[in-house]
Design an enzyme around this catalytic site. Structure first.
Site, PDB file in Angstrom:
ATOM      1  N   ASP A  10       0.868  -1.175   0.000  1.00  0.00           N
ATOM      2  CA  ASP A  10       0.000   0.000   0.000  1.00  0.00           C
ATOM      3  C   ASP A  10       0.908   1.228   0.000  1.00  0.00           C
ATOM      4  O   ASP A  10       2.111   1.122   0.227  1.00  0.00           O
ATOM      5  CB  ASP A  10      -0.879  -0.009   1.269  1.00  0.00           C
ATOM      6  CG  ASP A  10      -1.758   1.238   1.399  1.00  0.00           C
ATOM      7  OD1 ASP A  10      -2.333   1.672   0.387  1.00  0.00           O
ATOM      8  OD2 ASP A  10      -1.858   1.790   2.511  1.00  0.00           O
ATOM      9  N   SER A  11       0.301   2.381  -0.208  1.00  0.00           N
ATOM     10  CA  SER A  11       1.053   3.632  -0.132  1.00  0.00           C
ATOM     11  C   SER A  11       1.583   3.863   1.289  1.00  0.00           C
ATOM     12  O   SER A  11       2.542   4.587   1.481  1.00  0.00           O
ATOM     13  CB  SER A  11       0.135   4.793  -0.495  1.00  0.00           C
ATOM     14  OG  SER A  11      -0.995   4.784   0.349  1.00  0.00           O
ATOM     15  N   TYR A  42      -0.639   8.399  -1.999  1.00  0.00           N
ATOM     16  CA  TYR A  42      -0.724   8.118  -3.437  1.00  0.00           C
ATOM     17  C   TYR A  42      -1.929   8.830  -4.056  1.00  0.00           C
ATOM     18  O   TYR A  42      -1.918   9.157  -5.234  1.00  0.00           O
ATOM     19  CB  TYR A  42      -0.879   6.606  -3.682  1.00  0.00           C
ATOM     20  CG  TYR A  42       0.397   5.807  -3.672  1.00  0.00           C
ATOM     21  CD1 TYR A  42       1.602   6.339  -3.202  1.00  0.00           C
ATOM     22  CD2 TYR A  42       0.403   4.492  -4.136  1.00  0.00           C
ATOM     23  CE1 TYR A  42       2.766   5.564  -3.195  1.00  0.00           C
ATOM     24  CE2 TYR A  42       1.555   3.726  -4.143  1.00  0.00           C
ATOM     25  CZ  TYR A  42       2.729   4.258  -3.668  1.00  0.00           C
ATOM     26  OH  TYR A  42       3.867   3.483  -3.670  1.00  0.00           O
ATOM     27  N   GLY A  43      -2.952   9.026  -3.253  1.00  0.00           N
ATOM     28  CA  GLY A  43      -4.185   9.633  -3.762  1.00  0.00           C
ATOM     29  C   GLY A  43      -3.989  11.013  -4.369  1.00  0.00           C
ATOM     30  O   GLY A  43      -4.810  11.480  -5.157  1.00  0.00           O
ATOM     31  N   CYS A  73      -4.264  -1.174  -2.032  1.00  0.00           N
ATOM     32  CA  CYS A  73      -4.425   0.278  -2.138  1.00  0.00           C
ATOM     33  C   CYS A  73      -5.328   0.536  -3.338  1.00  0.00           C
ATOM     34  O   CYS A  73      -5.049   0.026  -4.434  1.00  0.00           O
ATOM     35  CB  CYS A  73      -3.051   0.901  -2.370  1.00  0.00           C
ATOM     36  SG  CYS A  73      -3.073   2.665  -2.735  1.00  0.00           S
ATOM     37  N   GLU A 153      -5.841   8.507   9.939  1.00  0.00           N
ATOM     38  CA  GLU A 153      -4.474   8.304  10.444  1.00  0.00           C
ATOM     39  C   GLU A 153      -4.233   9.074  11.726  1.00  0.00           C
ATOM     40  O   GLU A 153      -3.483   8.646  12.598  1.00  0.00           O
ATOM     41  CB  GLU A 153      -3.452   8.717   9.384  1.00  0.00           C
ATOM     42  CG  GLU A 153      -3.189   7.576   8.442  1.00  0.00           C
ATOM     43  CD  GLU A 153      -2.280   7.940   7.288  1.00  0.00           C
ATOM     44  OE1 GLU A 153      -1.443   8.844   7.430  1.00  0.00           O
ATOM     45  OE2 GLU A 153      -2.436   7.299   6.230  1.00  0.00           O
ATOM     46  N   CYS A 185     -11.330   2.894  -0.485  1.00  0.00           N
ATOM     47  CA  CYS A 185     -10.021   3.275   0.053  1.00  0.00           C
ATOM     48  C   CYS A 185      -9.754   2.342   1.225  1.00  0.00           C
ATOM     49  O   CYS A 185     -10.660   2.079   2.032  1.00  0.00           O
ATOM     50  CB  CYS A 185     -10.041   4.725   0.527  1.00  0.00           C
ATOM     51  SG  CYS A 185      -8.514   5.225   1.363  1.00  0.00           S
ATOM     52  N   HIS A 187      -8.214   2.738   3.855  1.00  0.00           N
ATOM     53  CA  HIS A 187      -8.294   3.358   5.192  1.00  0.00           C
ATOM     54  C   HIS A 187      -9.720   3.283   5.760  1.00  0.00           C
ATOM     55  O   HIS A 187      -9.908   3.303   6.967  1.00  0.00           O
ATOM     56  CB  HIS A 187      -7.943   4.852   5.118  1.00  0.00           C
ATOM     57  CG  HIS A 187      -6.484   5.160   5.060  1.00  0.00           C
ATOM     58  ND1 HIS A 187      -5.694   4.806   4.022  1.00  0.00           N
ATOM     59  CD2 HIS A 187      -5.682   5.843   5.933  1.00  0.00           C
ATOM     60  CE1 HIS A 187      -4.461   5.240   4.227  1.00  0.00           C
ATOM     61  NE2 HIS A 187      -4.430   5.874   5.396  1.00  0.00           N
TER      62      HIS A 187
HETATM   63  N1  DGL Z   1      -4.740   3.514   1.082  1.00  0.00           N
HETATM   64  C1  DGL Z   1      -4.856   4.424  -0.036  1.00  0.00           C
HETATM   65  C2  DGL Z   1      -5.948   3.917  -0.990  1.00  0.00           C
HETATM   66  O1  DGL Z   1      -6.616   2.919  -0.754  1.00  0.00           O
HETATM   67  C3  DGL Z   1      -5.194   5.832   0.397  1.00  0.00           C
HETATM   68  C4  DGL Z   1      -4.089   6.632   0.992  1.00  0.00           C
HETATM   69  C5  DGL Z   1      -3.250   7.405  -0.009  1.00  0.00           C
HETATM   70  O2  DGL Z   1      -3.745   8.347  -0.644  1.00  0.00           O
HETATM   71  O3  DGL Z   1      -2.075   7.068  -0.112  1.00  0.00           O
HETATM   72  O4  DGL Z   1      -6.164   4.525  -2.013  1.00  0.00           O
END
Ligand code: DGL
Length: 266
Positions: A10-11, A42-43, A73, A153, A185, A187
């Site tokens: 994941d990011s 990453y978003g 991710c 977070e 997502c 998260h």
């Molecule tokens: N976990 C990332 C996702 O599912 C979100 C966090 C990010 O933007 O890095 O897209």
């Protein structure tokens, strides 16, 4: 081959929600996790940047002799799945989107589906195009909700601030009169309950972690790749280590874990 670890990335630490679901579903499996904490979120990154980071991480997991790779991710699953599959030709690659599309499409004809996720995921339009390929009559609307990942977070969960931010996003006109909402997502499982409470049970809120874990379990079984020894090992790597990440990681994986730094960019 069966007893090699599952590679997950994941990011950052959001993908640990998927790792946790996999650990519960497949307790015999060893896991190697990589969180690209140096480059998150990453978003907010371009497709090209996400593709380059993801490719490098996939090669790292390949070097660690993983038997499959799970892109935990949504942002990377949206824009880098094909590139990773082409990079890692000999082992299965799973994303967190297709199992959800399968599930939604099976229970939807002319339904109205809402999607929330990062800017990268939403601007890729992937959920709409994949759902409409299976259910042409489904109406899919998507909204980028970039404040939610940092909010989670920072553990702003189940309180006044999170309720206000969630209500502000979910009351957006794009998400009105939907039958289902996809939490796109990794998260968001941590605010699943709050989102469900917002809708008071009137719509179905789709939390992908268990759907993804079920899918991977059945695919590994079909490919005779399930581990047959009960000696799982868990290793967690990040590209930039801080104590704060380690603390948050515990919250996402739901148990104490140690993070190791791996510099894979040089
Ligand atoms: N976990 C990332 C996702 O599912 C979100 C966090 C990010 O933007 O890095 O897209």
């Amino acid at each position: 081959m069966q007893n090699l670890p599952i590679g997950i990335f994941d990011s950052g630490i959001g993908g640990l929600t998927v790792a946790h679901a996999l650990k519960v579903k497949l307790p015999n499996e060893s896991i190697i996790y990589f969180g690209d904490t140096e480059h998150l979120p990453y978003g907010e990154k371009s497709d090209e940047a996400i593709q380059n980071f993801s490719k490098k991480i996939a090669l790292f997991l390949l070097e660690k002799k993983c038997k499959c790779i799970v892109i935990a991710c949504n942002s990377a699953s949206s824009v880098a799945f094909d590139i990773i599959k082409n990079t890692v030709k000999n082992i299965p690659v799973f994303n967190v989107i297709d199992p959800v599309i399968e599930k939604v499409s099976n229970s939807c004809n002319a339904c109205k589906v809402g999607v929330i996720g990062t800017k990268a995921t939403i601007s890729s339009n992937i959920y709409k195009s994949k759902i409409n390929a299976k259910c042409p009559k489904a109406i899919v609307t998507a909204l980028a909700t970039p404040l939610l990942a940092p909010m989670i977070e920072e553990k702003f969960i189940d309180g006044d601030i999170s309720k206000k931010i969630i209500a502000n996003y979910l009351s957006n006109k794009k998400l009105q009169n939907i039958d289902q909402l996809i939490l796109a997502c990794t998260h968001y499982p941590l605010i699943y309950k709050e989102i469900r409470d917002y809708y008071k049970g009137e719509i179905s809120v789709i939390n992908s972690t268990n759907i993804v874990a079920e899918h991977i379990a059945s695919e590994l079984k079909n490919k005779t790749l399930l581990n047959n020894q009960f000696k799982p090992k868990y290793e967690f790597f990040v590209s930039n280590y801080t104590k704060a990440f380690e603390k948050s990681a515990r919250f996402f994986f739901q148990e104490e874990i140690k993070l190791k730094e791996a510099n894979i960019w040089t």
